[in-house]
Design an enzyme around this catalytic site. Structure first.
Site, PDB file in Angstrom:
ATOM      1  N   GLU A  23     -14.090 -34.423  15.660  1.00 45.46           N
ATOM      2  CA  GLU A  23     -13.900 -33.634  15.543  1.00 45.46           C
ATOM      3  C   GLU A  23     -13.180 -32.570  15.543  1.00 45.46           C
ATOM      4  O   GLU A  23     -12.240 -32.458  15.957  1.00 45.46           O
ATOM      5  CB  GLU A  23     -14.885 -33.665  17.026  1.00 45.46           C
ATOM      6  CG  GLU A  23     -15.190 -31.551  16.932  1.00 45.46           C
ATOM      7  CD  GLU A  23     -15.610 -31.552  18.419  1.00 45.46           C
ATOM      8  OE1 GLU A  23     -15.519 -29.974  18.674  1.00 45.46           O
ATOM      9  OE2 GLU A  23     -15.823 -32.365  19.156  1.00 45.46           O
ATOM     10  N   ASP A  52     -12.181 -28.929  14.926  1.00 44.12           N
ATOM     11  CA  ASP A  52     -12.314 -27.352  15.211  1.00 44.12           C
ATOM     12  C   ASP A  52     -11.655 -26.419  14.105  1.00 44.12           C
ATOM     13  O   ASP A  52     -10.916 -26.269  14.748  1.00 44.12           O
ATOM     14  CB  ASP A  52     -12.796 -26.389  16.601  1.00 44.12           C
ATOM     15  CG  ASP A  52     -13.380 -27.959  17.982  1.00 44.12           C
ATOM     16  OD1 ASP A  52     -13.747 -27.981  17.207  1.00 44.12           O
ATOM     17  OD2 ASP A  52     -13.335 -27.910  18.660  1.00 44.12           O
ATOM     18  N   GLU A  79     -12.733 -21.452  16.049  1.00 42.13           N
ATOM     19  CA  GLU A  79     -13.952 -21.119  17.764  1.00 42.13           C
ATOM     20  C   GLU A  79     -13.486 -19.776  17.947  1.00 42.13           C
ATOM     21  O   GLU A  79     -11.408 -19.832  18.445  1.00 42.13           O
ATOM     22  CB  GLU A  79     -13.488 -22.224  18.493  1.00 42.13           C
ATOM     23  CG  GLU A  79     -14.110 -23.341  18.116  1.00 42.13           C
ATOM     24  CD  GLU A  79     -14.348 -24.352  19.604  1.00 42.13           C
ATOM     25  OE1 GLU A  79     -15.407 -24.112  20.581  1.00 42.13           O
ATOM     26  OE2 GLU A  79     -13.222 -24.504  19.673  1.00 42.13           O
ATOM     27  N   HIS A 112      -9.892 -33.216  17.402  1.00 43.32           N
ATOM     28  CA  HIS A 112      -9.987 -33.216  18.625  1.00 43.32           C
ATOM     29  C   HIS A 112     -10.093 -35.680  17.919  1.00 43.32           C
ATOM     30  O   HIS A 112     -11.502 -35.401  18.183  1.00 43.32           O
ATOM     31  CB  HIS A 112     -11.469 -33.583  19.375  1.00 43.32           C
ATOM     32  CG  HIS A 112     -11.361 -32.143  19.543  1.00 43.32           C
ATOM     33  ND1 HIS A 112     -11.023 -31.783  21.253  1.00 43.32           N
ATOM     34  CD2 HIS A 112     -11.667 -30.271  19.567  1.00 43.32           C
ATOM     35  CE1 HIS A 112     -11.166 -30.345  21.609  1.00 43.32           C
ATOM     36  NE2 HIS A 112     -11.460 -29.517  20.211  1.00 43.32           N
TER      37      HIS A 112
END
Length: 373
Positions: free
Chosen positions: A206, A208, A211, A222
């Protein structure tokens, strides 16, 4: 991304529901969202793309009537209608998602997502999550981003403390299958196959991209090695890095107004070396920070593993949500941002900011420097 409330408990049993045996009452129409794939030599070419809501946002009811196949909890199925997958497939039908009722709309190249929607005078929490779909193939768009960049314009002006407008990448299967060992359960056109580094659905890499709310933001890698994922991740938050006047209403990046987020995945010799962030607002390019390492390469894959996932291709996901457990303090409170303890509680957001929503627009990806020409 930290864990968010999930309805994924319904998905394994629904894995054998056959849309051919039990067709929905009408076809699902995906809101169109054109995007652009860019090169330095050929410019940007528009893509025939749309958005699809995650599988969990669909109604499931009996074939012979309108009786729900769910119990009072959206994450559990009726034991009488669905004692096992085969019986459930005979008894139940998956209805098309209602995008407006789930707070999702598109206009041109803009995607708007509301956390709360009004239903017969009642304010309901929709908290939608969508994925980018290729309308030509019926599969998710796999973006191969190693030594490439991804650009999106965002409007976070109505997102208060505690709210999270998330724009990120997941190494989902293009066809929406749950994993290589399982059958395709409805496919990408029904928003199936979600995974992330928190191992919701199943475990996968993942990234991101953003956010954020109007007060704070972070971008975080991640990586995963098998089912061992870096759940905390390697992130860069300007406020946490000491740039207290950099991001927020009236600050260098002014969240009262839309701005463009440019994320570059710099590689050397086929290996990811850094993830770099800059912003564009009011005609100005504003440099920010970089991620140059990402945990243990032997344990969770590190920056190298993140780069390998980016090279294979990842799927855009976007969501809007809040966090009853931590009030999003990991994003915007204490050393992470200016919000006060308890300020970001879901009850506070719903009562004081019922109109909270995020807008993502002008999504472009391609060669470094090509998306901002």
């Amino acid at each position: 991304m930290l864990p968010r409330p999930s309805l994924l408990g319904v998905v394994p049993l629904l894995g054998t529901l056959s849309l051919a045996q039990s067709p929905p009452s009408k076809a699902e129409v995906h809101p169109m969202l054109p995007t652009w794939k860019c090169t330095n030599s050929g410019g940007c070419i528009v893509q025939n793309t749309s958005v699809v809501l995650d599988f969990e946002y669909r109604d499931i009811h009996t074939i012979s009537g309108s009786t729900s196949c769910k119990t009072g909890s959206a994450s559990s199925l009726s034991k009488s209608q669905c004692p096992d997958a085969a019986t459930c497939a005979q008894n139940c039908i998956i209805e098309p998602a209602d995008y407006a009722a789930k707070g999702v709309s598109t206009s041109g190249s803009s995607l708007t997502m509301y956390h709360y929607v009004r239903n017969h005078g009642r304010l309901d929490s929709a908290s939608p999550r969508i994925y980018l779909l290729d309308e030509n193939t019926g599969k998710y768009v796999l973006m191969s981003l190693l030594n490439q960049e991804l650009t999106v314009t965002v409007d976070l002006s109505t997102l208060p403390c505690g709210e999270n407008g998330a724009f990120y990448l997941s190494e989902m299967a293009a066809d929406g299958s749950k994993s290589p060992s399982q059958n395709n359960i409805g496919g990408a056109t029904l928003g199936n196959g979600y995974c992330d580094a928190q191992c919701q659905g199943y475990c996968c890499n993942e990234m991101d991209i953003l956010e954020a709310n109007s007060q704070a933001n972070v971008f975080t890698g991640h990586p995963c090695k098998g089912n061992n994922c870096d759940k905390g991740g390697c992130g860069y938050n300007p406020y946490a890095s000491g740039q207290r006047s950099f991001y927020g209403p009236g600050k260098t990046v002014d969240t009262n107004k839309p701005f463009t987020v440019v994320t570059q995945f710099i590689a050397s010799g086929g290996r990811l070396t850094s993830i770099t962030r800059k912003y564009i607002q009011g005609g100005r390019t504003i440099n920010s920070g970089s991620i140059n390492s990402c945990g243990s390469e032997s344990g969770t894959g590190g920056l190298t593993g993140m780069g390998q996932a980016l090279g294979r291709g990842m799927v855009i996901a976007a969501s809007i949500w809040n966090d009853a457990a931590q009030n999003m303090a990991w994003l915007d409170s204490g050393n992470n941002g200016p919000c006060q303890t308890g300020q970001g509680s879901p009850s506070n957001i719903q009562s004081q900011h019922p109109d909270t929503h995020v807008v993502f627009s002008n999504i472009k990806w391609g060669d470094i420097g090509s998306t901002t020409k």
